[in-house]
Design a protein around this motif. Structure first.
Motif, PDB file in Angstrom:
ATOM      1  N   THR A 266     -10.235 -31.379  68.278  1.00 42.05           N
ATOM      2  CA  THR A 266     -10.305 -31.554  69.725  1.00 42.05           C
ATOM      3  C   THR A 266      -8.949 -32.025  70.241  1.00 42.05           C
ATOM      4  O   THR A 266      -8.389 -33.008  69.748  1.00 42.05           O
ATOM      5  CB  THR A 266     -11.414 -32.548  70.120  1.00 42.05           C
ATOM      6  N   ALA A 267      -8.412 -31.270  71.205  1.00 41.23           N
ATOM      7  CA  ALA A 267      -7.105 -31.566  71.797  1.00 41.23           C
ATOM      8  C   ALA A 267      -7.268 -32.652  72.853  1.00 41.23           C
ATOM      9  O   ALA A 267      -8.385 -32.923  73.308  1.00 41.23           O
ATOM     10  CB  ALA A 267      -6.537 -30.295  72.423  1.00 41.23           C
ATOM     11  N   PRO A 268      -6.156 -33.287  73.259  1.00 37.81           N
ATOM     12  CA  PRO A 268      -6.234 -34.304  74.325  1.00 37.81           C
ATOM     13  C   PRO A 268      -6.854 -33.748  75.618  1.00 37.81           C
ATOM     14  O   PRO A 268      -7.427 -34.500  76.399  1.00 37.81           O
ATOM     15  CB  PRO A 268      -4.771 -34.702  74.543  1.00 37.81           C
ATOM     16  N   THR A 269      -6.774 -32.437  75.806  1.00 36.61           N
ATOM     17  CA  THR A 269      -7.391 -31.820  76.987  1.00 36.61           C
ATOM     18  C   THR A 269      -8.913 -31.849  76.917  1.00 36.61           C
ATOM     19  O   THR A 269      -9.586 -31.542  77.903  1.00 36.61           O
ATOM     20  CB  THR A 269      -7.000 -30.329  77.072  1.00 36.61           C
ATOM     21  N   GLY A 270      -9.461 -32.167  75.754  1.00 44.57           N
ATOM     22  CA  GLY A 270     -10.904 -32.163  75.564  1.00 44.57           C
ATOM     23  C   GLY A 270     -11.412 -30.848  75.010  1.00 44.57           C
ATOM     24  O   GLY A 270     -12.572 -30.713  74.641  1.00 44.57           O
ATOM     25  N   ARG A 271     -10.532 -29.866  74.933  1.00 43.02           N
ATOM     26  CA  ARG A 271     -10.949 -28.575  74.417  1.00 43.02           C
ATOM     27  C   ARG A 271     -11.070 -28.623  72.885  1.00 43.02           C
ATOM     28  O   ARG A 271     -10.230 -29.208  72.206  1.00 43.02           O
ATOM     29  CB  ARG A 271      -9.921 -27.529  74.846  1.00 43.02           C
ATOM     30  N   ALA A 272     -12.138 -28.022  72.376  1.00 47.90           N
ATOM     31  CA  ALA A 272     -12.393 -28.062  70.925  1.00 47.90           C
ATOM     32  C   ALA A 272     -12.211 -26.686  70.296  1.00 47.90           C
ATOM     33  O   ALA A 272     -12.467 -25.652  70.931  1.00 47.90           O
ATOM     34  CB  ALA A 272     -13.800 -28.577  70.656  1.00 47.90           C
ATOM     35  N   TYR A 273     -11.757 -26.684  69.072  1.00 47.51           N
ATOM     36  CA  TYR A 273     -11.494 -25.464  68.303  1.00 47.51           C
ATOM     37  C   TYR A 273     -12.065 -25.666  66.904  1.00 47.51           C
ATOM     38  O   TYR A 273     -12.090 -26.795  66.405  1.00 47.51           O
ATOM     39  CB  TYR A 273      -9.979 -25.219  68.167  1.00 47.51           C
ATOM     40  N   HIS A 274     -12.492 -24.579  66.273  1.00 44.60           N
ATOM     41  CA  HIS A 274     -12.951 -24.676  64.889  1.00 44.60           C
ATOM     42  C   HIS A 274     -12.047 -23.848  63.988  1.00 44.60           C
ATOM     43  O   HIS A 274     -11.744 -22.694  64.291  1.00 44.60           O
ATOM     44  CB  HIS A 274     -14.394 -24.196  64.764  1.00 44.60           C
ATOM     45  N   LEU A 275     -11.635 -24.474  62.890  1.00 49.56           N
ATOM     46  CA  LEU A 275     -10.729 -23.836  61.946  1.00 49.56           C
ATOM     47  C   LEU A 275     -11.375 -23.833  60.567  1.00 49.56           C
ATOM     48  O   LEU A 275     -12.036 -24.806  60.192  1.00 49.56           O
ATOM     49  CB  LEU A 275      -9.413 -24.624  61.879  1.00 49.56           C
ATOM     50  N   ALA A 276     -11.159 -22.765  59.829  1.00 51.79           N
ATOM     51  CA  ALA A 276     -11.613 -22.697  58.431  1.00 51.79           C
ATOM     52  C   ALA A 276     -10.380 -22.483  57.573  1.00 51.79           C
ATOM     53  O   ALA A 276      -9.511 -21.684  57.924  1.00 51.79           O
ATOM     54  CB  ALA A 276     -12.609 -21.556  58.241  1.00 51.79           C
ATOM     55  N   ALA A 277     -10.283 -23.209  56.457  1.00 54.69           N
ATOM     56  CA  ALA A 277      -9.068 -23.137  55.645  1.00 54.69           C
ATOM     57  C   ALA A 277      -9.389 -23.020  54.165  1.00 54.69           C
ATOM     58  O   ALA A 277     -10.212 -23.761  53.635  1.00 54.69           O
ATOM     59  CB  ALA A 277      -8.193 -24.371  55.886  1.00 54.69           C
ATOM     60  N   ALA A 278      -8.715 -22.071  53.515  1.00 56.83           N
ATOM     61  CA  ALA A 278      -8.886 -21.840  52.074  1.00 56.83           C
ATOM     62  C   ALA A 278      -7.646 -22.313  51.333  1.00 56.83           C
ATOM     63  O   ALA A 278      -6.552 -21.775  51.540  1.00 56.83           O
ATOM     64  CB  ALA A 278      -9.115 -20.352  51.814  1.00 56.83           C
ATOM     65  N   PHE A 279      -7.795 -23.328  50.493  1.00 57.91           N
ATOM     66  CA  PHE A 279      -6.739 -23.737  49.561  1.00 57.91           C
ATOM     67  C   PHE A 279      -7.374 -23.792  48.171  1.00 57.91           C
ATOM     68  O   PHE A 279      -8.546 -24.170  48.055  1.00 57.91           O
ATOM     69  CB  PHE A 279      -6.198 -25.147  49.851  1.00 57.91           C
ATOM     70  N   PRO A 280      -6.600 -23.505  47.117  1.00 55.79           N
ATOM     71  CA  PRO A 280      -7.154 -23.620  45.766  1.00 55.79           C
ATOM     72  C   PRO A 280      -7.641 -25.042  45.468  1.00 55.79           C
ATOM     73  O   PRO A 280      -7.308 -25.991  46.188  1.00 55.79           O
ATOM     74  CB  PRO A 280      -5.968 -23.251  44.875  1.00 55.79           C
ATOM     75  N   SER A 281      -8.393 -25.183  44.398  1.00 58.71           N
ATOM     76  CA  SER A 281      -8.945 -26.479  43.999  1.00 58.71           C
ATOM     77  C   SER A 281      -7.824 -27.506  43.852  1.00 58.71           C
ATOM     78  O   SER A 281      -6.790 -27.221  43.252  1.00 58.71           O
ATOM     79  CB  SER A 281      -9.688 -26.331  42.679  1.00 58.71           C
ATOM     80  N   ALA A 282      -8.067 -28.683  44.398  1.00 61.68           N
ATOM     81  CA  ALA A 282      -7.120 -29.800  44.360  1.00 61.68           C
ATOM     82  C   ALA A 282      -5.813 -29.491  45.094  1.00 61.68           C
ATOM     83  O   ALA A 282      -4.730 -29.910  44.686  1.00 61.68           O
ATOM     84  CB  ALA A 282      -6.856 -30.268  42.921  1.00 61.68           C
ATOM     85  N   CYS A 283      -5.912 -28.734  46.186  1.00 60.78           N
ATOM     86  CA  CYS A 283      -4.745 -28.431  47.016  1.00 60.78           C
ATOM     87  C   CYS A 283      -4.927 -28.880  48.463  1.00 60.78           C
ATOM     88  O   CYS A 283      -4.212 -28.398  49.355  1.00 60.78           O
ATOM     89  CB  CYS A 283      -4.419 -26.952  46.946  1.00 60.78           C
ATOM     90  N   GLY A 284      -5.870 -29.772  48.729  1.00 61.40           N
ATOM     91  CA  GLY A 284      -5.888 -30.414  50.032  1.00 61.40           C
ATOM     92  C   GLY A 284      -7.031 -30.089  50.974  1.00 61.40           C
ATOM     93  O   GLY A 284      -6.976 -30.493  52.139  1.00 61.40           O
ATOM     94  N   LYS A 285      -8.083 -29.398  50.509  1.00 57.12           N
ATOM     95  CA  LYS A 285      -9.189 -29.083  51.423  1.00 57.12           C
ATOM     96  C   LYS A 285      -9.915 -30.335  51.912  1.00 57.12           C
ATOM     97  O   LYS A 285     -10.104 -30.521  53.114  1.00 57.12           O
ATOM     98  CB  LYS A 285     -10.202 -28.144  50.752  1.00 57.12           C
TER      99      LYS A 285
END
Ligand code: GDP
Ligand code: PGA
Ligand code: MN
Ligand code: MN
Length: 617
Positions: A266-285
């Motif tokens: 959620t940005a300071p404007t109040g607008r919300a976004y959804h993100l999906a992210a793929a990183f290998p195991s033990a790389c920060g998910k």
């Protein structure tokens, strides 16, 4: 429970002690369980109801068996420490098999074995494998029960540790069985630690077998796992079902089963976004899923930290659910500065595996505090001091905790329809070559970025830590079919999205680039919010970007670096694109692509060609 009979009692006797009435159980599940009991010869059968009482009794049983010990309840309420067998600490990719009828359908990235021969091989191993133990029957749902995106399964196991873990990681118990009774399809999963007990034989604290198998039959949607109790090899709902089998179901049914976290930004404007992210195991998910932003006015909420199921919703938009109900997270590196949300999540009701124990009965792992305690009991159970010269916690030590306990969990995390995904992120652990962030030109270029992800190996699986390997879409160990076909499925999915609605933007990130001195160039963790800010401003069309051979990158003042102590040189290094090194990388990609033969979509060859041309310019 503590004196359950360790004898070869007959099946009839075993069933008489199990709770619940047979009549209420789905006949096909009961018949399958009876058949397995005949094969594996358990002393008892326990149908899991998923209740708190059942969990409590299993935890007490695990304590009395010596598998876990309770931590100091004043410091870590109702929490436990498990120490695994020294050789059962990570996923075993070399023992993971995809047994499609044709080898070509497993593809070059999977171990294939002939399904008929493999079925005979594992059936032999399973014969009598539960002697002297209880067979637990765990009905479970991946996704909120009743969600149009949820899928059901039933796992049998002879490991109470696996039952407790599955109870945290999935919606396990009576409600799932009821959904199966109402006619839902279910995936069968068989797990045994492969350590039958002779009458009177003393059990090991962590029973397992030197011989290990994690076997998948993609066409018939079946899973067999033998010899290991490590989460990734034994909680079959997770990697084996929700990724390997589900990826095949997703291909056939037109959706995506991915190794992705899901967040709401959620940005300071109040607008919300959804993100999906793929990183290998033990790389920060897990860390990105729980990020607490360093920049004022921004919030990140957690929806999932490891697996996402994505489909095109009735409204034509890309929607995603987290099929899991808990977190099986990497402990080392987790601290009040790197991931305060995780530290808050772990206040209690947590099972830790292979972390170190403090003198006052709490947990510790490398990176939790800047200086280690003077004395610990290490993950092997030995006395440890900072002079010991070995890690106190295993590098792949883990916590297992309910998602409900996470203070940043989004109110929508169990929305049965899923959340609308605005952007997809791919990443890996790369000391060199890969910039902090780039934006793909379009979906097909994004598929190329996903398909060519390379990452340094981590302790999450057996192998040499640090060795660079291609890990397309962070799915190398998890795609249940030929990855050439998987790339084609992604390209096709983009075409379907284009027809129906806005196509999500695709980005690539790398938090792990190193400078000449060997240190990370980017501070990471909460500061990654700055990169998220750039991404959502790109979605809004307000952030500035410039073209580069690898994709669009922030202009000199495009990335919000306010209040960050980072020299211009380091920023330049973070985004540097060394043409020679990248052309060499393109050659490596060509070799990788060649392994797929005619299963590689022509579009990816075209994308590689475009990359080379941009680098040659
Ligand atoms: P996952 O297995 O993909 O969920 O990865 P985790 O989020 O558990 O992180 C794995 C390891 O990478 C942990 O030791 C983290 O502390 C570390 N890590 C995660 N995010 C960052 C980051 O932004 N920068 C750095 N340097 N390390 C990170
Ligand atoms: P991770 O999950 O991705 O959080 O490390 C376990 C795994 O992938 O083995
Ligand atoms: Mn994972
Ligand atoms: Mn994780």
């Amino acid at each position: 429970l503590l004196d359950h009979p360790r004898t070869d009692s007959t099946l009839e006797a075993a069933q008489s002690v199990s709770p619940g009435a047979d009549a209420e159980r789905p006949a096909d599940v009961s018949a399958w369980v009876a058949e397995l009991a005949e094969l594996m010869q358990p002393a008892d059968i326990h149908w899991c109801d998923g209740s708190t009482r059942e969990r409590h009794e299993l935890l007490q049983l695990l304590v009395s068996n010596g598998t876990i010990e309770q931590l100091n309840p004043e410091l870590r309420p109702y929490s436990f420490l498990a120490r695994s067998h020294e050789a059962d600490v990570a996923r075993l990719e070399s023992r993971t098999f995809i047994c499609s009828a044709e080898q070509i359908d497993a593809g070059p990235t999977n171990n294939w074995a002939d399904p008929v021969r493999m079925r005979a091989e594992v059936t032999d191993l399973l014969r009598g494998s539960m002697r002297g133990r209880t067979m637990y029957v765990m009905p479970f749902s991946m996704g909120p029960i009743g969600s149009p995106m949820a899928k059901l399964g039933v796992q049998v196991t002879d490991s109470p540790y696996v039952v407790v873990s599955t109870g945290t990681m999935t919606r396990m118990g009576t409600a799932a069985l009821d959904a199966i009774a109402a006619g839902a399809e279910w995936v069968p999963a068989i797990h045994s630690v492969g350590a039958p007990l002779a009458p009177g034989e003393k059990d090991a604290a962590w029973p397992c077998n030197d011989t290990k198998y994690i076997v998948h039959f993609p066409e018939t949607r079946e899973i067999f796992s033998y010899g290991s109790a490590y989460g990734g090899n034994a909680i079959l709902a997770k990697k084996a079902f929700a990724l390997r089998i589900a990826s095949v179901q997703a291909r056939d049914e037109g959706w995506l089963a991915e190794h992705m976290l899901i967040i709401k930004v959620t940005a300071p404007t109040g607008r919300a976004y959804h993100l999906a992210a793929a990183f290998p195991s033990a790389c920060g998910k897990t860390n990105l899923a729980m990020l607490s932003p360093s920049i004022p006015g921004w919030t990140v909420e957690t929806i999932g930290d490891d697996i996402a199921w994505l489909r095109i919703g009735a409204d034509g938009r890309l929607r995603a659910i987290n099929p899991e109900a808990g977190f099986f997270g990497v402990a080392p590196g987790t601290s009040a500065t790197t991931n305060p949300t995780a530290m808050d999540t772990l206040w209690g009701n947590t099972v830790f595996t292979n972390v170190a124990k403090t003198e006052d009965g709490d947990v510790w792992w490398e990176g939790m505090t800047s200086a280690p305690p003077a004395r610990l009991i290490d993950w092997r159970g030995n006395a440890w001091t900072p002079e010991s010269g070995v890690p106190a916690a295993h590098p792949n030590s883990r916590f297992t905790v309910s998602a409900r306990q996470c203070p940043s969990i989004a109110s929508t995390w169990e929305d049965p329809e899923g959340v609308v995904i605005d952007a997809i992120i791919f990443g890996g652990r790369r000391a060199t070559n890969v910039p902090l962030v780039v934006e793909a030109r379009d979906w097909d270029h994004g598929v190329f970025l996903g398909a060519t992800i390379a990452s340094e190996q981590t302790a999450a699986a057996e192998g040499t830590v640090g060795e660079l390997r291609r890990d397309p879409f962070a799915m190398l160990p998890f795609c249940g079919y030929n990855m050439g076909d998987y790339f084609a499925h992604w390209l096709d999915f983009g075409r379907r999205l284009r027809r129906s609605a806005r196509v999500p933007r695709v980005f690539q990130v790398n938090w792990f680039r190193k400078g000449a001195d060997g240190s990370f160039l980017w501070p990471g963790f909460g500061e990654n919010a700055r990169v998220l800010q750039w991404m959502v401003e790109r979605l809004d069309g307000t952030a500035c970007a410039e073209d580069s051979p690898l994709g669009s990158i922030p202009t000199a003042d495009g990335l919000n670096l306010d209040g960050l102590d980072l020299s211009e040189d380091r920023v330049r290094e973070l985004f540097a694109q060394d043409k020679g090194a990248l052309l060499a990388e393109a050659d490596d990609i060509e070799g990788f692509f060649a392994t797929f033969g005619d299963r590689l979509p022509a579009e990816l060859d075209r994308q590689l060609d475009l990359l080379r041309r941009r680098l040659a310019d």
